[in-house]
Design an enzyme around this catalytic site. Structure first.
Site, short mmCIF file in Angstrom:
data_model
loop_
_atom_site.label_atom_id
_atom_site.label_comp_id
_atom_site.label_asym_id
_atom_site.label_seq_id
_atom_site.Cartn_x
_atom_site.Cartn_y
_atom_site.Cartn_z
N CYS A 6 0.85 -1.20 0.00
CA CYS A 6 0.00 0.00 0.00
C CYS A 6 0.89 1.26 0.00
O CYS A 6 1.79 1.39 0.83
CB CYS A 6 -0.90 -0.04 1.23
SG CYS A 6 -1.73 1.52 1.57
N CYS A 9 0.76 3.14 3.32
CA CYS A 9 1.48 2.39 4.37
C CYS A 9 2.98 2.56 4.18
O CYS A 9 3.73 2.70 5.15
CB CYS A 9 1.10 0.92 4.35
SG CYS A 9 -0.52 0.54 5.08
N ASP A 32 -0.48 16.43 -1.14
CA ASP A 32 -0.85 15.56 -2.26
C ASP A 32 0.19 15.71 -3.37
O ASP A 32 0.64 16.81 -3.68
CB ASP A 32 -2.24 15.93 -2.78
CG ASP A 32 -2.82 14.85 -3.67
OD1 ASP A 32 -3.80 14.20 -3.28
OD2 ASP A 32 -2.30 14.67 -4.81
N HIS A 48 -3.71 0.86 8.58
CA HIS A 48 -4.35 0.65 7.27
C HIS A 48 -5.84 0.36 7.43
O HIS A 48 -6.24 -0.56 8.14
CB HIS A 48 -3.70 -0.51 6.52
CG HIS A 48 -4.30 -0.69 5.17
ND1 HIS A 48 -3.76 -0.15 4.02
CD2 HIS A 48 -5.45 -1.32 4.78
CE1 HIS A 48 -4.54 -0.45 3.00
NE2 HIS A 48 -5.57 -1.16 3.43
N GLY A 93 -14.40 7.34 -7.37
CA GLY A 93 -13.15 8.05 -7.63
C GLY A 93 -12.00 7.71 -6.72
O GLY A 93 -10.92 8.30 -6.83
N THR A 95 -8.76 6.06 -5.60
CA THR A 95 -7.67 5.40 -6.33
C THR A 95 -6.65 4.77 -5.39
O THR A 95 -5.95 3.84 -5.78
CB THR A 95 -6.94 6.40 -7.26
OG1 THR A 95 -6.43 7.47 -6.48
CG2 THR A 95 -7.87 6.94 -8.33
N HIS A 98 -6.41 3.21 0.97
CA HIS A 98 -6.02 3.41 2.37
C HIS A 98 -6.72 4.72 2.74
O HIS A 98 -6.48 5.75 2.10
CB HIS A 98 -4.49 3.53 2.47
CG HIS A 98 -3.94 3.79 3.84
ND1 HIS A 98 -2.89 3.07 4.38
CD2 HIS A 98 -4.28 4.71 4.77
CE1 HIS A 98 -2.61 3.53 5.59
NE2 HIS A 98 -3.45 4.54 5.85
N HIS A 100 -8.20 8.13 3.48
CA HIS A 100 -7.58 9.45 3.58
C HIS A 100 -8.63 10.53 3.35
O HIS A 100 -9.58 10.34 2.61
CB HIS A 100 -6.44 9.61 2.57
CG HIS A 100 -6.85 9.30 1.15
ND1 HIS A 100 -6.94 8.01 0.70
CD2 HIS A 100 -7.20 10.09 0.11
CE1 HIS A 100 -7.32 8.01 -0.57
NE2 HIS A 100 -7.50 9.27 -0.94
N HIS A 102 -9.16 14.36 1.92
CA HIS A 102 -8.59 15.46 1.16
C HIS A 102 -8.96 16.75 1.89
O HIS A 102 -10.13 16.99 2.18
CB HIS A 102 -9.19 15.53 -0.25
CG HIS A 102 -8.88 14.35 -1.11
ND1 HIS A 102 -7.84 14.35 -2.02
CD2 HIS A 102 -9.46 13.13 -1.22
CE1 HIS A 102 -7.81 13.18 -2.65
NE2 HIS A 102 -8.79 12.42 -2.18
#
Ligand code: 5GP
Ligand code: ZN
Length: 113
Positions: A6, A9, A32, A48, A93, A95, A98, A100, A102
């Site tokens: 990952c 990770c 990002d 994870h 959307g 991708t 894991h 997260h 934004h």
């Protein structure tokens, strides 16, 4: 649990470089790699978790600390007004599988994908 393949990770383990903008116990905030706004930060639990669907894997305490960390990270990035997004599932959307958040300033240039 950490997953060998990952991307996030690997960043948490220090095996891939990332620009870390904030840290708290169990959480990391990084820039990002392909920003869609002047400020585009990703908040990542060190543990994870595949998607937001699996949010129940966090304890109540961890979930609260994650939300506090998201707010602290936005403030530390100089944002008072901002957008928070989570894409849950490939069809929506996502991708990187894991979990997260934004964190984007108010003038983001389209949906990050
Ligand atoms: P998703 O579409 O899964 O919600 O968002 C994944 C985000 O991770 C994208 O905005 C993408 O630019 C970012 N990303 C993908 N690989 C890397 C990487 O290796 N490092 C960093 N910092 N960001 C990444
Ligand atoms: Zn992971």
């Amino acid at each position: 649990m950490s997953r060998p393949d990952c991307i996030f990770c690997k960043i948490v383990r220090g095996e891939l470089p990332a620009t870390v903008v904030n840290r708290a116990e169990g959480f990391l905030a990084i820039e990002d790699i392909n920003p869609k706004a002047d400020v585009h930060v990703l908040v990542i639990p060190e543990r994870h978790i595949d998607t937001f669907r699996d949010i129940g894997e966090l304890s109540e305490g961890e979930a609260k600390r994650m939300l506090d960390f998201v707010a602290e990270t936005a403030k530390a990035a100089g944002l008072e007004e901002y957008r928070l997004m989570i894409f849950c599932g490939a069809g929506a959307g996502q991708t990187v599988f894991h979990l997260h958040w934004h964190v984007l300033d108010g003038r983001f240039r389209g949906l990050p994908q």
